[in-house]
Enzyme design. Structure first.
Site, PDB file in Angstrom:
ATOM      1  N   LYS A  36       0.844  -1.198   0.000  1.00  0.00           N
ATOM      2  CA  LYS A  36       0.000   0.000   0.000  1.00  0.00           C
ATOM      3  C   LYS A  36       0.879   1.248   0.000  1.00  0.00           C
ATOM      4  O   LYS A  36       2.102   1.139   0.223  1.00  0.00           O
ATOM      5  CB  LYS A  36      -0.897  -0.024   1.239  1.00  0.00           C
ATOM      6  CG  LYS A  36      -0.130  -0.061   2.548  1.00  0.00           C
ATOM      7  CD  LYS A  36      -0.977  -0.558   3.693  1.00  0.00           C
ATOM      8  CE  LYS A  36      -0.182  -0.467   4.996  1.00  0.00           C
ATOM      9  NZ  LYS A  36      -0.873  -1.110   6.114  1.00  0.00           N
ATOM     10  N   TYR A 249      17.635  29.374   7.208  1.00  0.00           N
ATOM     11  CA  TYR A 249      16.462  30.116   7.672  1.00  0.00           C
ATOM     12  C   TYR A 249      16.484  30.295   9.185  1.00  0.00           C
ATOM     13  O   TYR A 249      16.795  29.371   9.927  1.00  0.00           O
ATOM     14  CB  TYR A 249      15.179  29.376   7.296  1.00  0.00           C
ATOM     15  CG  TYR A 249      14.748  29.587   5.857  1.00  0.00           C
ATOM     16  CD1 TYR A 249      14.560  30.870   5.347  1.00  0.00           C
ATOM     17  CD2 TYR A 249      14.537  28.498   5.024  1.00  0.00           C
ATOM     18  CE1 TYR A 249      14.157  31.061   4.036  1.00  0.00           C
ATOM     19  CE2 TYR A 249      14.126  28.677   3.714  1.00  0.00           C
ATOM     20  CZ  TYR A 249      13.937  29.967   3.216  1.00  0.00           C
ATOM     21  OH  TYR A 249      13.548  30.158   1.923  1.00  0.00           O
TER      22      TYR A 249
HETATM   23  C1  LIG Z   1      -0.051  -2.016   6.684  1.00  0.00           C
HETATM   24  C2  LIG Z   1      -0.606  -3.324   7.087  1.00  0.00           C
HETATM   25  C3  LIG Z   1       0.220  -4.441   7.210  1.00  0.00           C
HETATM   26  C4  LIG Z   1       1.730  -4.350   7.156  1.00  0.00           C
HETATM   27  O1  LIG Z   1       2.179  -3.788   8.387  1.00  0.00           O
HETATM   28  P1  LIG Z   1       3.721  -3.522   8.720  1.00  0.00           P
HETATM   29  O2  LIG Z   1       3.696  -3.030  10.122  1.00  0.00           O
HETATM   30  O3  LIG Z   1       4.199  -2.498   7.764  1.00  0.00           O
HETATM   31  O4  LIG Z   1       4.438  -4.824   8.574  1.00  0.00           O
HETATM   32  C5  LIG Z   1      -0.385  -5.664   7.448  1.00  0.00           C
HETATM   33  N1  LIG Z   1      -1.736  -5.752   7.592  1.00  0.00           N
HETATM   34  C6  LIG Z   1      -2.553  -4.689   7.512  1.00  0.00           C
HETATM   35  C7  LIG Z   1      -4.012  -4.860   7.698  1.00  0.00           C
HETATM   36  C8  LIG Z   1      -2.012  -3.434   7.280  1.00  0.00           C
HETATM   37  O5  LIG Z   1      -2.819  -2.368   7.225  1.00  0.00           O
END
Ligand SMILES: *Cc1c(COP(=O)(O)O)cnc(C)c1O
Length: 348
Positions: A36, A249
């Site tokens: 994702k 800055y």
């Molecule tokens: C993002 C996510 C993962 C992966 O989690 P990590 O902590 O990055 O390993 C797995 N399951 C779900 C439902 C998620 O939203």
């Protein structure tokens, strides 16, 4: 553009080595991959095609737009995509992508999929204590999922990165109690940190994200993971800042002595966050250069005392995610997913 003054160097060898290490740690369970947020900022297509070659078969995205962007690259292959945010009414028009299924998480989504999905496969998320997404275990017991073409039953751990947190065992027990209570072919609970909690948490399929990309949700995983992505940027200017002069800055950094300073072609618009002002670190070969003063939108100043680099030379920014997270107060997840679009992802 290949002559841009900054880029993200991505290592396919490190990516696949990390995934293989997590697959080994998952024991008898299969190992999927969360891709994702465009593969945690590295590029979902680039990541998923390489991990498919390595043997990964289950990819997780958040939305149908992410699924649509990834699906053509995996079409005809052995891998499948699950959409974690389920199927909203507005998603149904796009929900017939081959090899893509939703992770339904509310009773309304389940009903909607029953009516519109025409018997097509789906996953379901059960909430076992995080109180984020998912149907309740009681709804499952009441028959909500009966008759669905259920591939995988999922739940998600709230505190897997705190191995001693009592909620881990509570969630595991609630999830295990659902075994055999649905038609699901598989059950899946563990994210990256959940894998390190041990075999009791692996069920049939694990779903790491962060650790594949070199993040370390718990120190126990640090020994087996390698950094995957390294930001590199070119030096635009080298200057001598006289003792007592300031840099950047708001003049927050003042030279205690005459100081060689280099200005690099990178800033917070590239995801080199302002929280790294006075705290970040880059390297020329193995020599460390501390960030001095405020990080600007497109530029950052570094102390180059004693280091022979100048205009046109390249710096590597610290790829150590736990260290950069500690220095900035940001999470490793934010550091990865905030990487700017301007940086060319260059895989080698
Ligand atoms: C993002 C996510 C993962 C992966 O989690 P990590 O902590 O990055 O390993 C797995 N399951 C779900 C439902 C998620 O939203």
């Amino acid at each position: 553009m290949t002559d841009a003054p900054h880029r993200l160097d991505c290592s396919a060898a490190a990516l696949t080595a990390n995934w293989r290490a997590l697959a080994r740690l998952s024991g008898a369970a299969a190992c999927g991959a969360a891709v994702k947020a465009d593969g945690y900022g590295l590029g979902a297509v680039a990541v998923a095609t390489r991990l498919t070659e390595a043997g990964c078969r289950d990819f997780y995205v958040a939305t149908w737009a992410e699924a649509a962007a990834l699906a053509p690259a995996l079409a005809g292959g052995p891998a499948r995509i699950a959409v974690l945010h389920g199927a909203r009414a507005a998603d149904l028009a796009h929900a017939d992508l081959p090899g893509v299924r939703p992770v339904l998480s509310t009773a309304a989504q389940v009903r909607r999929w029953r009516e519109a999905g025409a018997g097509r496969a789906c996953d379901v998320m059960v909430d076992t204590g995080m109180n984020r997404l998912g149907v309740a275990p009681e709804e499952v017991a009441d028959g909500l999922l009966d008759g669905l073409a259920l591939d995988t039953l999922l739940s998600h751990l709230a505190c897997a990165d705190e191995p001693d947190h009592p909620l881990n065992a509570v969630q595991r027990a609630r999830f295990a109690a659902l075994a055999g209570r649905t038609a699901a072919k598989r059950m899946s609970l563990a994210n990256s940190a959940g894998i390190a909690l041990g075999a009791d948490y692996h069920f049939d399929l694990t779903r790491p994200g962060l650790a594949i990309y070199g993040g370390e949700p718990v120190p126990a995983l640090g020994a087996v993971l390698r950094p995957v992505a390294t930001v590199a940027a070119e030096v635009l200017q080298r200057r001598l800042v006289r003792a007592g002069e300031t840099v950047g800055y708001n003049a927050t950094w003042r030279a205690p002595a005459d100081t060689a300073v280099v200005i690099a072609n990178l800033g917070y618009a590239d995801g080199y966050h302002r929280a790294l002002s006075d705290r970040g670190r880059a390297y020329a070969e193995d020599a460390p250069l501390p960030v001095i003063g405020r990080v600007s939108m497109d530029l950052v100043a570094l102390d180059a005392t004693g280091i022979d680099i100048g205009e046109g030379d390249w710096l590597r920014f610290d790829p150590d995610l736990p260290a950069t997270a500690a220095a900035s107060g940001m999470s490793q997840y934010e550091l990865l997913t905030g990487l700017g679009r301007r940086l060319e992802r260059r895989w080698a």
